[in-house]
Design an enzyme around this catalytic site. Structure first.
Site: not given
Length: 236
Positions: A109, A211, A213
């Protein structure tokens, strides 16, 4: 078997102006641990500190956060919501130190944005006002929950991201800025449906706009950090 030590860029997430913090979201820790890496938050105040961090860690993960100061790419502010200048300076110092040490770097990001700017690229400062489209899935007319995909990205053959995702794959979306001018020497590895750059690569640097994660349930999203950690071990 050796485990890779991964430096996570610290973020001031404190509400109180007189009590700055240096932390990061647990999701980044969990993401690194899925690939058997050991995460630790770091912050560098000068080149010497950054070089020492790069010496002792195997790789750098530049995490999300506030917008990059547009003055760094010689533009006036046109919708950027800039953050802590100490964090920004640390990101720049750490990126340069890990690049000089030829150690792997992963950007997520804000990570892709600051990498692009450091390397001479520019950013679209506010996608909604310039292109009248929304890239934060929480702000859509029908919000999409965290962990779910928002749109399909197109991946470019011959890149590491293509090897992971193939030609098309769903990603999430939590940003209002994007890479505009690609830095010299970098490959654009992924594009949004509108044509915004969402992945860049060069040497041991890989960065994505979404993202991964936040999508630990998805094996291909986990594969990004697995590839990163494997490089850290190989080059460590």
């Amino acid at each position: 078997m050796k485990k890779a030590m991964i430096a996570l860029t610290g973020r001031n997430q404190s509400v109180a102006a007189d009590n700055a913090s240096c932390s990061d979201n647990r999701s980044y820790f969990d993401y690194v641990r899925t690939a058997d890496g050991i995460p630790a938050v770091v912050n560098a105040l000068n080149e010497k500190e950054a070089a020492m961090i790069a010496e002792h860690f195997d790789g750098l993960l530049i995490t999300g956060g506030d917008d990059v100061n547009p003055a760094l790419y010689k533009e006036n502010n046109a919708g950027s919501i800039t953050g802590d200048p100490v964090d920004e300076k640390s990101d720049i110092l750490l990126y340069k130190a890990f690049r000089n040490a030829e150690k792997p770097i992963l950007g997520i990001c804000r990570g892709i944005q600051i990498i692009a700017v450091i390397e001479g690229g520019t950013l679209i400062q506010d996608i909604p006002s310039v292109f009248h489209t929304q890239h934060n899935q929480h702000l859509l007319s029908e919000p999409i929950p965290t962990g779910s995909a928002c749109h399909n990205d197109r991946f470019i053959e011959g890149t590491e991201l293509y090897n992971i995702f193939g030609s098309m794959y769903p990603v999430n979306s939590y940003h209002h800025q994007a890479v505009k001018d690609l830095p010299v020497g970098f490959k654009a590895a992924a594009y949004s449906p509108e044509g915004f750059i969402e992945g860049i690569e060069k040497d041991n640097v890989i960065a994505v706009q979404w993202h991964p994660e936040r999508m630990l349930h998805d094996a291909r999203q986990r594969r990004i950090v697995e590839v990163f950690i494997n490089k850290c071990i190989l080059l460590g």
